[in-house]
Design an enzyme around this catalytic site. Structure first.
Site, PDB file in Angstrom:
ATOM      1  N   HIS A 113       0.840  -1.193   0.000  1.00 31.13           N
ATOM      2  CA  HIS A 113       0.000   0.000   0.000  1.00 31.13           C
ATOM      3  C   HIS A 113       0.879   1.248   0.000  1.00 31.13           C
ATOM      4  CE1 HIS A 113       0.884   0.547   4.262  1.00 31.13           C
ATOM      5  NE2 HIS A 113       0.517  -0.692   4.498  1.00 31.13           N
TER       6      HIS A 113
HETATM    7  P1  TYD Z   1      -1.837  -2.621   7.322  1.00 29.35           P
HETATM    8  O1  TYD Z   1      -1.374  -1.217   7.420  1.00 29.35           O
HETATM    9  O2  TYD Z   1      -2.489  -3.039   6.031  1.00 29.35           O
HETATM   10  O3  TYD Z   1      -0.608  -3.605   7.661  1.00 29.35           O
HETATM   11  P2  TYD Z   1       0.614  -4.082   6.775  1.00 29.35           P
HETATM   12  O4  TYD Z   1       0.965  -2.959   5.878  1.00 29.35           O
HETATM   13  O5  TYD Z   1       1.705  -4.384   7.754  1.00 29.35           O
HETATM   14  O6  TYD Z   1       0.243  -5.318   6.050  1.00 29.35           O
HETATM   15  O7  TYD Z   1      -2.796  -2.932   8.533  1.00 29.35           O
HETATM   16  C1  TYD Z   1      -3.277  -4.222   8.805  1.00 29.35           C
HETATM   17  C2  TYD Z   1      -4.564  -4.088   9.594  1.00 29.35           C
HETATM   18  O8  TYD Z   1      -4.306  -3.467  10.861  1.00 29.35           O
HETATM   19  C3  TYD Z   1      -5.614  -3.217   8.905  1.00 29.35           C
HETATM   20  O9  TYD Z   1      -6.891  -3.822   9.136  1.00 29.35           O
HETATM   21  C4  TYD Z   1      -5.554  -1.903   9.628  1.00 29.35           C
HETATM   22  C5  TYD Z   1      -5.074  -2.276  11.010  1.00 29.35           C
HETATM   23  N1  TYD Z   1      -4.226  -1.238  11.616  1.00 29.35           N
HETATM   24  C6  TYD Z   1      -4.697  -0.496  12.679  1.00 29.35           C
HETATM   25  O10 TYD Z   1      -5.849  -0.674  13.137  1.00 29.35           O
HETATM   26  N2  TYD Z   1      -3.887   0.448  13.243  1.00 29.35           N
HETATM   27  C7  TYD Z   1      -2.631   0.677  12.783  1.00 29.35           C
HETATM   28  O11 TYD Z   1      -1.897   1.557  13.323  1.00 29.35           O
HETATM   29  C8  TYD Z   1      -2.161  -0.086  11.660  1.00 29.35           C
HETATM   30  C9  TYD Z   1      -0.785   0.120  11.094  1.00 29.35           C
HETATM   31  C10 TYD Z   1      -2.983  -1.032  11.110  1.00 29.35           C
END
Ligand code: TYD
Length: 133
Positions: A52
């Site tokens: 992302h």
């Molecule tokens: P995401 O940012 O997509 O994680 P990665 O990039 O490591 O794969 O986040 C994964 C899930 O966690 C998504 O449902 C959003 C949630 N999340 C939060 O609730 N708070 C946060 O600070 C972060 C980074 C993610």
């Protein structure tokens, strides 16, 4: 923002025979105010995280244990950066697509972020991100 603006940030290390200590101060070692800290751990072998970009968020990504690769992409150029030293972080500005992969067993990825979690700040579709660059 381009991948050349994803820069390695060396942090101070206080060394003594009992071990090393590294510290981070906002505005001094990270070029933004720290609004949030999150960390990844227990990442299974072969997992790819991220995938992302953020409209406004800036981050400093730190391998505080083990190692992993960060692949950054600005829509036209791609770079792979291996993070494997707890005193060396990667600054990722806004509008950079990123993926985290090749996690070593037991790795810890600490992320300092410039804003609280906000799903509307994400681009989760690469084509949509690319069209916006
Ligand atoms: P995401 O940012 O997509 O994680 P990665 O990039 O490591 O794969 O986040 C994964 C899930 O966690 C998504 O449902 C959003 C949630 N999340 C939060 O609730 N708070 C946060 O600070 C972060 C980074 C993610």
């Amino acid at each position: 923002m381009g991948v050349d603006e994803c820069t390695l940030v060396g942090l101070p290390v206080i060394q003594n025979p009992q071990g090393n200590l590294t510290f981070i101060e906002e505005e001094r070692h990270v070029p933004f105010s720290i609004a949030r800290v999150y960390y990844l751990y227990d990442v299974p072998e072969g997992a790819v995280r991220g995938g992302h970009a953020h409209r406004a968020l800036e981050q400093l990504i730190l391998p505080i244990g083990g190692s992993f690769d960060v692949v950054v992409d600005d829509g036209s150029k791609r770079r792979r950066i291996t993070l494997d030293q707890p005193r060396m972080g990667l600054y990722v500005p806004r509008m950079i697509w990123r993926e985290l992969e090749n996690f070593s067993a037991g790795a810890f990825c600490l992320v300092l972020a410039s804003a609280p979690y906000d799903e509307s700040d994400y681009y989760r579709d690469y084509d949509e991100f690319r069209a916006a660059t």
